[in-house]
Enzyme design. Structure first.
Site, short mmCIF file in Angstrom:
data_model
loop_
_atom_site.label_atom_id
_atom_site.label_comp_id
_atom_site.label_asym_id
_atom_site.label_seq_id
_atom_site.Cartn_x
_atom_site.Cartn_y
_atom_site.Cartn_z
N GLY A 47 -1.66 -10.59 -3.54
CA GLY A 47 -1.50 -9.13 -3.53
C GLY A 47 -0.08 -8.72 -3.21
O GLY A 47 0.16 -7.76 -2.47
N ALA A 48 0.89 -9.43 -3.80
CA ALA A 48 2.30 -9.25 -3.44
C ALA A 48 2.98 -8.11 -4.18
O ALA A 48 4.18 -7.89 -3.99
CB ALA A 48 3.06 -10.56 -3.70
N ASN A 49 2.25 -7.37 -5.01
CA ASN A 49 2.90 -6.33 -5.80
C ASN A 49 2.92 -4.97 -5.10
O ASN A 49 3.60 -4.05 -5.55
CB ASN A 49 2.23 -6.18 -7.16
CG ASN A 49 0.78 -5.74 -7.04
OD1 ASN A 49 -0.08 -6.54 -6.66
ND2 ASN A 49 0.50 -4.48 -7.33
N GLY A 51 2.19 -2.63 -1.08
CA GLY A 51 1.83 -2.55 0.33
C GLY A 51 2.37 -3.66 1.20
O GLY A 51 3.52 -4.09 1.07
N GLY A 53 1.64 -6.79 1.23
CA GLY A 53 1.97 -7.99 0.46
C GLY A 53 3.36 -7.93 -0.12
O GLY A 53 4.12 -8.91 -0.10
N TYR A 201 -16.81 -3.08 3.96
CA TYR A 201 -15.42 -3.43 4.24
C TYR A 201 -15.30 -4.11 5.60
O TYR A 201 -14.64 -5.15 5.72
CB TYR A 201 -14.55 -2.17 4.22
CG TYR A 201 -13.10 -2.44 4.58
CD1 TYR A 201 -12.25 -3.11 3.70
CD2 TYR A 201 -12.58 -2.02 5.81
CE1 TYR A 201 -10.94 -3.37 4.03
CE2 TYR A 201 -11.26 -2.27 6.14
CZ TYR A 201 -10.43 -2.94 5.26
OH TYR A 201 -9.13 -3.20 5.59
#
Length: 231
Positions: A47-49, A51, A53, A201
């Site tokens: 999820g590095a794209n 926030g 990440g 969640y």
């Protein structure tokens, strides 16, 4: 003089927003100020794209690491890579597709990584979704549990031999304070009989914590000498 109603509403919204920001800053603690370098280290950030990440990948690159940006959306990943590379002047940033909501995608990512990469020093399991409408992964797992926990559980186990071979190494699982109100509903783990987006969640974030604690116990002496987590 009577204050217009819209100004009172805007003032209230502004005060509330400011309070939320201050609360998050206090809850998050102070910024890390260490100057350690990561030259020669290979890091995966899921999820590095966007926030957390994205900023984590940026900091890893700034410290000299070889960063693998594991993302579901390659267009967004490439855009983030461009931004981080420009900011950090790093030439060791790579995009690799990994959709945590698809176990086949996770397996493809792991096969490719294990085949091409010599080491894995840090695995940062960051990608996640929050409070989404009821939906399911490719394999039929409730989406929040399947993405936030199951996908990372599978990824970690598929990469564990590479991580052990690179010791001293680290596995970092990003959770949430929501774990404190979570419970593992063994009677309806997949939320088929009842679905509440907040409860689902919180369950997924508690699963992250339990997984982390078990890893910490099992990997003592394999990745590091002493456990990081205490009761």
């Amino acid at each position: 003089m009577k204050v217009p109603r819209y100004l009172m509403v805007l003032t209230g919204v502004g005060a509330f927003s400011g309070g939320v920001i201050i609360f998050k800053e206090i809850l998050g603690g102070s910024n890390y100020t260490g100057t350690e370098r990561l030259d020669g280290k290979t890091v995966i950030v899921t999820g590095a794209n966007t926030g957390i990440g994205r900023e984590t990948a940026r900091e890893m690159a700034r410290r000299g690491a070889r960063v693998i940006m594991a993302c579901r959306d390659m267009d967004k990943c490439l855009e983030a890579r461009k931004d981080i590379a420009w900011d950090t002047r790093s030439t060791s940033l790579y995009c690799l597709e990994c959709d945590l909501a698809s176990q086949e995608s996770v397996r493809r990512f792991a096969r490719r990584f294990n085949r091409k990469e010599e080491r894995l020093d840090i695995l940062i399991n960051n990608a996640g979704i929050m409070r989404c409408p009821k939906s399911f992964t490719t394999e039929g797992i409730e989406l929040q549990l399947g993405t936030n926990h199951m996908g990372h559980f599978l990824l970690t186990n598929l990469l564990i031999d590479k991580i052990k071979a690179s010791a001293p190494s680290r596995i970092i699982n990003v959770s949430s304070v929501a774990h404190a109100r979570g419970k593992i509903n063994f009677e309806d783990l997949n939320s088929e009989n009842h679905y509440d987006e907040g409860e689902a969640y919180a369950q997924s974030k508690l699963a992250n914590i339990l997984f982390t604690r078990e890893l910490a116990e099992r990997l003592v002496g394999k990745l590091y000498e002493t456990p990081f987590m205490e009761d």
